[in-house]
Motif scaffolding. Sequence first.
Motif, short mmCIF file in Angstrom:
data_model
loop_
_atom_site.label_atom_id
_atom_site.label_comp_id
_atom_site.label_asym_id
_atom_site.label_seq_id
_atom_site.Cartn_x
_atom_site.Cartn_y
_atom_site.Cartn_z
N LYS A 69 50.24 27.43 83.51
CA LYS A 69 51.35 28.16 82.91
C LYS A 69 51.51 29.54 83.54
N GLY A 70 52.74 29.87 83.88
CA GLY A 70 53.04 31.18 84.45
C GLY A 70 53.02 31.22 85.95
N ALA A 71 52.46 30.19 86.61
CA ALA A 71 52.42 30.19 88.07
C ALA A 71 53.81 29.91 88.64
N LYS A 72 54.23 30.75 89.57
CA LYS A 72 55.57 30.63 90.14
C LYS A 72 55.49 30.71 91.66
N PRO A 73 56.51 30.17 92.35
CA PRO A 73 56.53 30.28 93.80
C PRO A 73 56.41 31.74 94.25
N GLY A 74 55.57 31.95 95.25
CA GLY A 74 55.27 33.30 95.71
C GLY A 74 53.98 33.85 95.16
N ASP A 75 53.50 33.28 94.03
CA ASP A 75 52.19 33.67 93.49
C ASP A 75 51.08 33.04 94.33
N VAL A 76 49.86 33.45 94.04
CA VAL A 76 48.67 32.83 94.61
C VAL A 76 47.84 32.29 93.45
N LEU A 77 47.45 31.03 93.56
CA LEU A 77 46.58 30.42 92.56
C LEU A 77 45.14 30.56 93.02
N GLU A 78 44.34 31.25 92.20
CA GLU A 78 42.91 31.35 92.49
C GLU A 78 42.19 30.23 91.74
N VAL A 79 41.48 29.41 92.49
CA VAL A 79 40.73 28.29 91.93
C VAL A 79 39.25 28.59 92.10
N GLU A 80 38.59 28.93 91.01
CA GLU A 80 37.15 29.17 91.06
C GLU A 80 36.43 27.84 90.84
N ILE A 81 35.62 27.45 91.81
CA ILE A 81 34.87 26.19 91.71
C ILE A 81 33.58 26.49 90.96
N LEU A 82 33.46 25.91 89.78
CA LEU A 82 32.38 26.29 88.87
C LEU A 82 31.10 25.48 89.08
N GLU A 83 31.24 24.16 89.04
CA GLU A 83 30.04 23.32 89.14
C GLU A 83 30.43 21.89 89.46
N PHE A 84 29.42 21.12 89.90
CA PHE A 84 29.59 19.72 90.23
C PHE A 84 28.64 18.89 89.38
N GLY A 85 29.11 17.74 88.94
CA GLY A 85 28.26 16.81 88.23
C GLY A 85 27.44 15.98 89.19
N PRO A 86 26.47 15.23 88.69
CA PRO A 86 25.60 14.46 89.58
C PRO A 86 26.33 13.28 90.22
N ALA A 87 25.82 12.87 91.36
CA ALA A 87 26.32 11.69 92.05
C ALA A 87 25.18 10.68 92.16
N ARG A 88 25.50 9.41 92.06
CA ARG A 88 24.46 8.37 92.10
C ARG A 88 24.30 7.75 93.49
N TRP A 89 25.40 7.66 94.22
CA TRP A 89 25.34 7.06 95.55
C TRP A 89 26.51 7.58 96.37
#
Length: 310
Positions: A69-89
């Motif tokens: 919400k509130g993101a408009k063309p010309g803005d920059v979206l900051e995506v903070e990568i917080l954590e990853f869940g486990p992988a089995r294979w």
Amino acid sequence: MAHTIHSRHVHYGWDNGLEPVLEVEPGEAVEFEVVDASGGQLNPGSTAADVARLDFERVNPVTGPVFIKGAKPGDVLEVEILEFGPARWGWTAIIPGFGLLAGEFPEPYLKIWDLSGTGDRAWFNERIAVPLAPFPGTIGVALPEPGRHSIVPPRKNGGNMDIRHLTAGTRLLLPVWVEGALFSIGDTHAAQGDGEVCGTAIETAMQVACRFRIRRDLRLDEPAFIVPGPLASGQDPRGYFVTTGISDDLMEASRKAVRAMIRYLGETYHLEPAEAYALASVAVDLKISEVVDAPNWLVSAFLPQSLFVR
């Protein structure tokens, strides 16, 4: 996590006409269930024959999209990568017609990795272990142009960038092209070398959590990212074996560096060419060493010595 988007909510192309699965306020976090890059076509019992039968209309699915919400063309979206869940294979494949040395590896190859209970490494064979550093290979927002656009190449919206440094704690900055940004994520990797030279990393399904913010203090035409600390690459305590490639074409210089690395891995560690090519894709970093001394440019391939533990 307050919000979760499950793996059934996937799509196979960037399309600003897609209905968002979820709307969130800036500052909120979302957990995504990511499907592996094969779109579920491969499993722990798969063989190289299954690689040859992949349906490319179903590869690289991304989970989403999310409307911020509130993101408009010309803005920059900051995506903070917080954590990853486990992988089995996971899996690494040589896909005919794909990869830096596609013309030299026409036959399919598949390596299945056991990632359950492996700690911070995955075993390639009884002597070689690859450090795990999960990240999303594909991450981005909708394009301004209407219609469906392939997810396979990276573009100004992000996409299949395969930047191995987008690990937990990194903040990715994406130009916003449509209202709400329409963010999606997929193609999670357990490990990869810079360049992903054979075309695949350790591909795996896993959960990834992200937090979104809107930035209006900067302008971007293409993605950027902020790494919170030292890069893992360049920090191997046992050093590196490095091959080089020299050419008036950067792609050919890259090919020459990788060919030399494949030969070294075969002669020194008795790997078959396809095995060496796959290992280079998940653990060897390509670096542009120089592009100023015309007519030739130099690319280096860095092999961490700590891979070899037995």
